[in-house]
Write a protein that holds these residues in place. Structure first.
Motif, PDB file in Angstrom:
ATOM      1  N   VAL A  62     -15.978  -0.168   0.204  1.00 11.64           N
ATOM      2  CA  VAL A  62     -15.426  -0.946   1.125  1.00 11.64           C
ATOM      3  C   VAL A  62     -14.077  -1.319   0.893  1.00 11.64           C
ATOM      4  CG1 VAL A  62     -15.563  -3.406   2.029  1.00 11.64           C
ATOM      5  CG2 VAL A  62     -17.646  -2.182   1.857  1.00 11.64           C
ATOM      6  N   GLU A  63     -13.662  -1.515  -0.327  1.00 12.71           N
ATOM      7  CA  GLU A  63     -12.218  -1.728  -0.816  1.00 12.71           C
ATOM      8  C   GLU A  63     -11.346  -0.309  -0.554  1.00 12.71           C
ATOM      9  OE1 GLU A  63     -10.671  -4.445  -1.004  1.00 12.71           O
ATOM     10  OE2 GLU A  63     -12.683  -5.427  -0.858  1.00 12.71           O
ATOM     11  N   ARG A  64     -11.843   0.834  -0.712  1.00  8.25           N
ATOM     12  CA  ARG A  64     -11.145   1.838  -0.101  1.00  8.25           C
ATOM     13  C   ARG A  64     -10.879   2.056   1.097  1.00  8.25           C
ATOM     14  NH1 ARG A  64     -13.719   6.632  -4.335  1.00  8.25           N
ATOM     15  NH2 ARG A  64     -12.664   5.999  -6.328  1.00  8.25           N
ATOM     16  N   LYS A  65     -11.864   1.748   1.555  1.00  9.30           N
ATOM     17  CA  LYS A  65     -11.650   1.938   3.250  1.00  9.30           C
ATOM     18  C   LYS A  65     -10.531   0.971   3.721  1.00  9.30           C
ATOM     19  CE  LYS A  65     -14.206   1.955   7.501  1.00  9.30           C
ATOM     20  NZ  LYS A  65     -15.308   2.122   8.293  1.00  9.30           N
ATOM     21  N   ARG A  66     -10.651  -0.380   3.308  1.00  3.43           N
ATOM     22  CA  ARG A  66      -9.657  -1.343   3.707  1.00  3.43           C
ATOM     23  C   ARG A  66      -8.102  -1.002   3.185  1.00  3.43           C
ATOM     24  NH1 ARG A  66     -11.581  -6.713   1.359  1.00  3.43           N
ATOM     25  NH2 ARG A  66     -13.168  -6.530   3.078  1.00  3.43           N
ATOM     26  N   ALA A  67      -8.092  -0.422   1.819  1.00  2.00           N
ATOM     27  CA  ALA A  67      -6.842   0.016   1.415  1.00  2.00           C
ATOM     28  C   ALA A  67      -6.303   0.870   2.548  1.00  2.00           C
ATOM     29  CB  ALA A  67      -6.967   0.280   0.116  1.00  2.00           C
ATOM     30  N   ALA A  68      -7.333   1.989   2.880  1.00  2.00           N
ATOM     31  CA  ALA A  68      -6.722   3.069   3.727  1.00  2.00           C
ATOM     32  C   ALA A  68      -6.337   2.657   5.245  1.00  2.00           C
ATOM     33  CB  ALA A  68      -7.875   4.015   3.903  1.00  2.00           C
ATOM     34  N   GLN A  69      -6.961   1.571   5.607  1.00  2.00           N
ATOM     35  CA  GLN A  69      -6.413   0.823   6.804  1.00  2.00           C
ATOM     36  C   GLN A  69      -5.168   0.226   6.444  1.00  2.00           C
ATOM     37  OE1 GLN A  69     -10.199  -1.528   7.638  1.00  2.00           O
ATOM     38  NE2 GLN A  69     -11.134   0.026   8.801  1.00  2.00           N
ATOM     39  N   TYR A  70      -5.094  -0.508   5.649  1.00  2.00           N
ATOM     40  CA  TYR A  70      -3.741  -1.073   5.342  1.00  2.00           C
ATOM     41  C   TYR A  70      -2.662  -0.090   5.141  1.00  2.00           C
ATOM     42  CZ  TYR A  70      -0.371  -4.074   3.186  1.00  2.00           C
ATOM     43  OH  TYR A  70       0.869  -4.665   2.849  1.00  2.00           O
ATOM     44  N   ARG A  71      -3.030   1.035   4.525  1.00  2.00           N
ATOM     45  CA  ARG A  71      -1.875   1.906   4.216  1.00  2.00           C
ATOM     46  C   ARG A  71      -1.629   2.639   5.661  1.00  2.00           C
ATOM     47  NH1 ARG A  71      -4.479   3.574  -0.215  1.00  2.00           N
ATOM     48  NH2 ARG A  71      -5.885   4.893   0.790  1.00  2.00           N
ATOM     49  N   LYS A  72      -2.559   2.691   6.815  1.00  2.00           N
ATOM     50  CA  LYS A  72      -2.281   3.267   8.061  1.00  2.00           C
ATOM     51  C   LYS A  72      -1.253   2.226   8.664  1.00  2.00           C
ATOM     52  CE  LYS A  72      -3.425   5.799  11.837  1.00  2.00           C
ATOM     53  NZ  LYS A  72      -2.223   5.732  12.458  1.00  2.00           N
ATOM     54  N   SER A  73      -1.712   1.088   8.615  1.00  2.00           N
ATOM     55  CA  SER A  73      -0.754   0.020   9.265  1.00  2.00           C
ATOM     56  C   SER A  73       0.569   0.002   8.796  1.00  2.00           C
ATOM     57  CB  SER A  73      -1.449  -1.404   9.212  1.00  2.00           C
ATOM     58  OG  SER A  73      -1.439  -2.103   7.830  1.00  2.00           O
ATOM     59  N   LEU A  74       0.776   0.083   7.547  1.00  2.00           N
ATOM     60  CA  LEU A  74       1.950   0.425   7.040  1.00  2.00           C
ATOM     61  C   LEU A  74       2.842   1.466   7.544  1.00  2.00           C
ATOM     62  CD1 LEU A  74       1.691  -0.842   3.385  1.00  2.00           C
ATOM     63  CD2 LEU A  74       2.671  -2.238   5.233  1.00  2.00           C
ATOM     64  N   GLU A  75       2.071   2.527   7.441  1.00  2.00           N
ATOM     65  CA  GLU A  75       2.624   3.816   8.186  1.00  2.00           C
ATOM     66  C   GLU A  75       2.983   3.547   9.442  1.00  2.00           C
ATOM     67  OE1 GLU A  75      -0.193   6.670   7.190  1.00  2.00           O
ATOM     68  OE2 GLU A  75       0.205   6.763   4.852  1.00  2.00           O
ATOM     69  N   ASP A  76       2.121   3.023  10.464  1.00  2.00           N
ATOM     70  CA  ASP A  76       2.524   2.620  11.790  1.00  2.00           C
ATOM     71  C   ASP A  76       3.585   1.809  11.962  1.00  2.00           C
ATOM     72  OD1 ASP A  76       0.292   4.317  12.286  1.00  2.00           O
ATOM     73  OD2 ASP A  76      -1.182   2.655  12.774  1.00  2.00           O
ATOM     74  N   GLU A  77       3.841   0.811  11.370  1.00  2.00           N
ATOM     75  CA  GLU A  77       4.952  -0.117  11.215  1.00  2.00           C
ATOM     76  C   GLU A  77       6.073   0.785  10.821  1.00  2.00           C
ATOM     77  OE1 GLU A  77       6.344  -3.867   8.634  1.00  2.00           O
ATOM     78  OE2 GLU A  77       4.116  -3.755   9.156  1.00  2.00           O
ATOM     79  N   ALA A  78       6.231   1.240   9.856  1.00  2.00           N
ATOM     80  CA  ALA A  78       7.351   2.288   9.242  1.00  2.00           C
ATOM     81  C   ALA A  78       7.679   3.051  10.466  1.00  2.00           C
ATOM     82  CB  ALA A  78       6.773   3.055   8.002  1.00  2.00           C
ATOM     83  N   GLU A  79       6.822   3.734  11.111  1.00  2.00           N
ATOM     84  CA  GLU A  79       7.043   4.696  12.127  1.00  2.00           C
ATOM     85  C   GLU A  79       7.674   3.857  13.369  1.00  2.00           C
ATOM     86  OE1 GLU A  79       7.776   8.280  14.383  1.00  2.00           O
ATOM     87  OE2 GLU A  79       7.218   7.788  12.257  1.00  2.00           O
ATOM     88  N   HIS A  80       7.090   2.719  13.555  1.00  2.00           N
ATOM     89  CA  HIS A  80       7.659   1.944  14.766  1.00  2.00           C
ATOM     90  C   HIS A  80       9.142   1.637  14.638  1.00  2.00           C
ATOM     91  CE1 HIS A  80       8.268  -1.946  16.810  1.00  2.00           C
ATOM     92  NE2 HIS A  80       7.949  -1.340  17.658  1.00  2.00           N
TER      93      HIS A  80
END
Length: 101
Positions: A62-80
């Motif tokens: 569960v925590e690995r999935k949560r971390a992956a989602q958080y990383r994705k949101s950070l990547e999306d924010e950086a791209e934005h």
């Protein structure tokens, strides 16, 4: 999705194994011998440790999935930010502010 399917497939196998072990423990408890009592105690301890391991494994996934989602949101924010900069008038930023308090 794949993880859920794996869990659904493995769960009945764990249940079958648990039922078999509990049945054997029931038979073993009727034996009046110190070794049988010690073995019963050890098996119960092992079952408890396996249950704890299962809970920890689930929590880790569960925590690995949560971390992956958080990383994705950070990547999306950086791209934005890369595409739009930090402009307050950007429609994406305005939409985010409307959604987030």
């Amino acid at each position: 999705e794949a993880y859920r399917k794996i869990c659904e497939g493995v769960t009945p196998q764990f249940q079958d194994a648990s039922e078999s072990i509990n049945s054997q423990l029931g038979s073993l408890q009727t034996v009046q011998h110190p070794a049988a009592q010690s073995l019963t105690s050890l098996i119960r301890q092992l079952q408890g440790a396996e249950k704890q391991k299962l809970h920890l494994t689930i929590a880790m996934h569960v925590e690995r999935k949560r971390a992956a989602q958080y990383r994705k949101s950070l990547e999306d924010e950086a791209e934005h930010s890369k595409q739009h900069g930090l402009k307050p008038e950007c429609s994406c930023t305005k939409a985010a502010k409307e959604v987030l308090p």
